[in-house]
Design a protein around this motif. Sequence first.
Motif, PDB file in Angstrom:
ATOM      1  N   GLU A 165       4.260   7.838   4.345  1.00  0.00           N
ATOM      2  CA  GLU A 165       3.972   6.594   5.053  1.00  0.00           C
ATOM      3  C   GLU A 165       4.791   6.582   6.337  1.00  0.00           C
ATOM      4  O   GLU A 165       5.726   7.376   6.483  1.00  0.00           O
ATOM      5  N   PRO A 166       4.451   5.712   7.279  1.00  0.00           N
ATOM      6  CA  PRO A 166       5.189   5.733   8.546  1.00  0.00           C
ATOM      7  C   PRO A 166       6.703   5.638   8.387  1.00  0.00           C
ATOM      8  O   PRO A 166       7.450   6.269   9.135  1.00  0.00           O
ATOM      9  N   GLN A 167       7.188   4.880   7.391  1.00  0.00           N
ATOM     10  CA  GLN A 167       8.622   4.716   7.194  1.00  0.00           C
ATOM     11  C   GLN A 167       9.154   5.596   6.058  1.00  0.00           C
ATOM     12  O   GLN A 167      10.347   5.586   5.771  1.00  0.00           O
ATOM     13  N   ALA A 168       8.299   6.354   5.401  1.00  0.00           N
ATOM     14  CA  ALA A 168       8.695   7.135   4.226  1.00  0.00           C
ATOM     15  C   ALA A 168       8.134   8.538   4.334  1.00  0.00           C
ATOM     16  O   ALA A 168       6.999   8.803   3.925  1.00  0.00           O
ATOM     17  N   GLY A 169       8.933   9.427   4.926  1.00  0.00           N
ATOM     18  CA  GLY A 169       8.533  10.821   5.031  1.00  0.00           C
ATOM     19  C   GLY A 169       9.150  11.609   3.888  1.00  0.00           C
ATOM     20  O   GLY A 169       8.721  11.544   2.741  1.00  0.00           O
ATOM     21  N   SER A 170      10.235  12.331   4.193  1.00  0.00           N
ATOM     22  CA  SER A 170      10.935  13.073   3.145  1.00  0.00           C
ATOM     23  C   SER A 170      11.548  12.122   2.120  1.00  0.00           C
ATOM     24  O   SER A 170      11.710  12.484   0.950  1.00  0.00           O
ATOM     25  N   ASP A 171      11.892  10.932   2.539  1.00  0.00           N
ATOM     26  CA  ASP A 171      12.415   9.907   1.624  1.00  0.00           C
ATOM     27  C   ASP A 171      11.239   9.178   0.984  1.00  0.00           C
ATOM     28  O   ASP A 171      10.918   8.043   1.325  1.00  0.00           O
ATOM     29  N   VAL A 172      10.590   9.841   0.025  1.00  0.00           N
ATOM     30  CA  VAL A 172       9.386   9.276  -0.592  1.00  0.00           C
ATOM     31  C   VAL A 172       9.690   7.949  -1.280  1.00  0.00           C
ATOM     32  O   VAL A 172       8.835   7.061  -1.360  1.00  0.00           O
ATOM     33  N   GLY A 173      10.913   7.793  -1.763  1.00  0.00           N
ATOM     34  CA  GLY A 173      11.285   6.577  -2.468  1.00  0.00           C
ATOM     35  C   GLY A 173      11.195   5.313  -1.628  1.00  0.00           C
ATOM     36  O   GLY A 173      11.227   4.201  -2.166  1.00  0.00           O
ATOM     37  N   ALA A 174      11.066   5.465  -0.305  1.00  0.00           N
ATOM     38  CA  ALA A 174      10.967   4.294   0.577  1.00  0.00           C
ATOM     39  C   ALA A 174       9.530   3.799   0.752  1.00  0.00           C
ATOM     40  O   ALA A 174       9.287   2.882   1.529  1.00  0.00           O
ATOM     41  N   LEU A 175       8.581   4.369   0.016  1.00  0.00           N
ATOM     42  CA  LEU A 175       7.187   3.983   0.229  1.00  0.00           C
ATOM     43  C   LEU A 175       6.939   2.532  -0.191  1.00  0.00           C
ATOM     44  O   LEU A 175       7.620   1.982  -1.066  1.00  0.00           O
ATOM     45  N   ARG A 176       5.916   1.921   0.426  1.00  0.00           N
ATOM     46  CA  ARG A 176       5.615   0.510   0.207  1.00  0.00           C
ATOM     47  C   ARG A 176       4.219   0.252  -0.364  1.00  0.00           C
ATOM     48  O   ARG A 176       3.863  -0.901  -0.648  1.00  0.00           O
ATOM     49  N   THR A 177       3.396   1.268  -0.495  1.00  0.00           N
ATOM     50  CA  THR A 177       2.044   1.067  -1.020  1.00  0.00           C
ATOM     51  C   THR A 177       2.112   0.434  -2.409  1.00  0.00           C
ATOM     52  O   THR A 177       2.896   0.855  -3.248  1.00  0.00           O
ATOM     53  N   LYS A 178       1.266  -0.571  -2.632  1.00  0.00           N
ATOM     54  CA  LYS A 178       1.326  -1.359  -3.870  1.00  0.00           C
ATOM     55  C   LYS A 178       0.126  -1.065  -4.765  1.00  0.00           C
ATOM     56  O   LYS A 178      -0.971  -0.766  -4.293  1.00  0.00           O
ATOM     57  N   ALA A 179       0.378  -1.191  -6.067  1.00  0.00           N
ATOM     58  CA  ALA A 179      -0.680  -1.079  -7.068  1.00  0.00           C
ATOM     59  C   ALA A 179      -0.613  -2.304  -7.967  1.00  0.00           C
ATOM     60  O   ALA A 179       0.377  -2.505  -8.679  1.00  0.00           O
ATOM     61  N   VAL A 180      -1.649  -3.132  -7.952  1.00  0.00           N
ATOM     62  CA  VAL A 180      -1.672  -4.369  -8.726  1.00  0.00           C
ATOM     63  C   VAL A 180      -2.731  -4.242  -9.819  1.00  0.00           C
ATOM     64  O   VAL A 180      -3.886  -3.891  -9.529  1.00  0.00           O
ATOM     65  N   PRO A 181      -2.380  -4.511 -11.072  1.00  0.00           N
ATOM     66  CA  PRO A 181      -3.373  -4.407 -12.160  1.00  0.00           C
ATOM     67  C   PRO A 181      -4.564  -5.330 -11.934  1.00  0.00           C
ATOM     68  O   PRO A 181      -4.409  -6.492 -11.544  1.00  0.00           O
ATOM     69  N   ASN A 182      -5.755  -4.778 -12.184  1.00  0.00           N
ATOM     70  CA  ASN A 182      -6.981  -5.577 -12.069  1.00  0.00           C
ATOM     71  C   ASN A 182      -7.346  -6.276 -13.375  1.00  0.00           C
ATOM     72  O   ASN A 182      -8.280  -7.084 -13.400  1.00  0.00           O
ATOM     73  N   GLY A 183      -6.635  -5.947 -14.444  1.00  0.00           N
ATOM     74  CA  GLY A 183      -6.923  -6.564 -15.730  1.00  0.00           C
ATOM     75  C   GLY A 183      -7.947  -5.824 -16.560  1.00  0.00           C
ATOM     76  O   GLY A 183      -8.239  -6.220 -17.696  1.00  0.00           O
ATOM     77  N   ASP A 184      -8.510  -4.742 -16.016  1.00  0.00           N
ATOM     78  CA  ASP A 184      -9.517  -3.969 -16.757  1.00  0.00           C
ATOM     79  C   ASP A 184      -9.103  -2.518 -16.928  1.00  0.00           C
ATOM     80  O   ASP A 184      -9.941  -1.655 -17.211  1.00  0.00           O
ATOM     81  N   GLY A 185      -7.813  -2.249 -16.752  1.00  0.00           N
ATOM     82  CA  GLY A 185      -7.323  -0.878 -16.846  1.00  0.00           C
ATOM     83  C   GLY A 185      -7.286  -0.156 -15.519  1.00  0.00           C
ATOM     84  O   GLY A 185      -6.779   0.960 -15.435  1.00  0.00           O
ATOM     85  N   THR A 186      -7.831  -0.779 -14.472  1.00  0.00           N
ATOM     86  CA  THR A 186      -7.762  -0.195 -13.132  1.00  0.00           C
ATOM     87  C   THR A 186      -6.736  -0.966 -12.308  1.00  0.00           C
ATOM     88  O   THR A 186      -6.207  -1.998 -12.729  1.00  0.00           O
ATOM     89  N   PHE A 187      -6.477  -0.470 -11.108  1.00  0.00           N
ATOM     90  CA  PHE A 187      -5.451  -1.052 -10.245  1.00  0.00           C
ATOM     91  C   PHE A 187      -5.990  -1.180  -8.829  1.00  0.00           C
ATOM     92  O   PHE A 187      -6.799  -0.340  -8.379  1.00  0.00           O
ATOM     93  N   ALA A 188      -5.530  -2.203  -8.125  1.00  0.00           N
ATOM     94  CA  ALA A 188      -5.884  -2.401  -6.716  1.00  0.00           C
ATOM     95  C   ALA A 188      -4.775  -1.776  -5.868  1.00  0.00           C
ATOM     96  O   ALA A 188      -3.625  -2.228  -5.911  1.00  0.00           O
ATOM     97  N   ILE A 189      -5.129  -0.756  -5.105  1.00  0.00           N
ATOM     98  CA  ILE A 189      -4.163   0.010  -4.310  1.00  0.00           C
ATOM     99  C   ILE A 189      -4.248  -0.452  -2.864  1.00  0.00           C
ATOM    100  O   ILE A 189      -5.334  -0.420  -2.253  1.00  0.00           O
ATOM    101  N   SER A 190      -3.099  -0.867  -2.301  1.00  0.00           N
ATOM    102  CA  SER A 190      -3.067  -1.344  -0.916  1.00  0.00           C
ATOM    103  C   SER A 190      -1.882  -0.726  -0.184  1.00  0.00           C
ATOM    104  O   SER A 190      -0.754  -0.749  -0.678  1.00  0.00           O
TER     105      SER A 190
END
Length: 567
Positions: A165-190
């Motif tokens: 991500e723009p702020q998370a290169g080699s420091d992968v732990g700084a990533l901000r992409t979110k995954a929110v449960p949809n309630g049906d076993g899938t997730f909304a990735i943003s």
Amino acid sequence: MPYRAPVKDIRFILDHVVGFAEVAATPRFSEATPDLAEAILTEAGRISTDILAPLNKGADHTPARLENGAVVSSPGFAEGYRAIADGGWVGMAASPAHGGMGLPISLALGVDDMMSGACLALQLKPLLSKGQIEALEHHASDAIKALYLPRLTSGEWSGTMNLTEPQAGSDVGALRTKAVPNGDGTFAISGQKIFITWGDSDLTPNVCHLVLARLPDAAEGTRGISLFMVPKFIPDAHGKLGDRNSLRVVSLEHKLGIHGSPTCVMQFDGAKGWLVGAPHKGMAAMFTMMNNARLSVAAQGVGVAEAALQHALAYAMDRRQGATPVAGQGTIIDHADVRRMLAAMRAEVFAARSIALSCAVAIDMASATGNADWQARAAFLTPIAKAYGTDTACSVAHQGVQIHGGMGFIEETGAAQFLRDARILPIYEGTNGIQAMDLVARKMADGGEAAFRLIDEVERGAEAARSARPDLAGDVWSAAEALREATEALVAMPLNDRFAGAVPYLRAFSLVLGGAAHLKAMQADPGREALARVMIRRLLPEHGALLAQAKEGAAGLYAVGADDLAA
């Protein structure tokens, strides 16, 4: 000069340098007979030479482009990719349970080498799919395996990995992409991801993204990261493609090289994703893909170096300039300095190829036997193979431009493309500095045991060669002993002191392994003595200066202040 796939050289290294026969002797890989290996490498060489190589220059001049939100590939890439997919080359090492051939990685890596030398920009597409296949085989649910693996293995669909991500290169732990449960076993990735190789394609109907993201209850850092499968088009249970997912290509990066390979900025806006592996354990799954990719990138480096060398050699055999000091071709290859460059280029390509294939053999033996020593050897060799192979790509391509002289700076001669294309490889899949730090830290967490086993092996090989060639064998043995002493010193150092000397240490280790490979090759074929002498007497001596740097520690570096650097 048209590229010619180095089938003979790869086969020689497999047979006489890295012990491929031991792989073929295991029950798991018993089908990898000499005849089968020859047939596979010969056919892959034909495709590389006749179908892929002619696409390379055109793709540089006619890059992939973004039109109406979709990637349009370089001319001829559709036909080239179909030759790769229809030939079964994507799934060479994949499990037969999902349509793969189940062949050794050693053979698959030789194919990667040739196809990369032919057209790196196109070969990157199946490379990412291969890595994704391995990650899914090890970590995905049975349902995901059943749906995705047959189509990835056949090349019908393609795969990517989305880390940066723009702020998370080699420091992968700084990533901000979110995954929110949809309630049906899938997730909304943003979120947004950058530097996504082949993030979109008109060569396959579906692109399958492995995306790192955080669940709502995730911890900070890498321990809170999960991995998700996020397809471009959402398939049903039978693989029929349905609705387009909520993801898009924002833009294509404007790059120094590999213009035919679209490097995408990807935007995910509540895209539907499926968890791969356990929650918060995404890095383990992604590292499976990354380690696969690191060795493949090593082969890419060797392949590009091979192509640059062939191009430079053809020019040197044809170009007349000044009176040559010896009788010969009457061209610049008869000048000592040009001969020095070409000989060093060939010696290092052979060394880098041998190290990469040796690593592949170790991976095959580990998977076939479960032996911990083979696993440790493969892990130790991976950062060496990746860093040395890709550094060799840059140095050989650089020398190729130099051999062309002023004509090398002119795009029409083609020499510059190899240098531009190669330059990304030391950055891919963890920069070579990160590879070196991994080598002296994680890979020496055993107190250096894996390193010492390799050094012992080099010394045994040198002793075996001493009666035939005491001078060259003695040089290799002495270099290995110096490497042993430096390794002992590094193991005793604080971690940051090791990091300060990690890059020169990795190169020194590479040169010692390269010298040992040439020594073994010379024993199998005395006609290879001249190149072995170049490696051992002209390149290997660098190890002394490199090891001196490796043992210097970090204090002297931190004594250099910002004012000193700005002066």
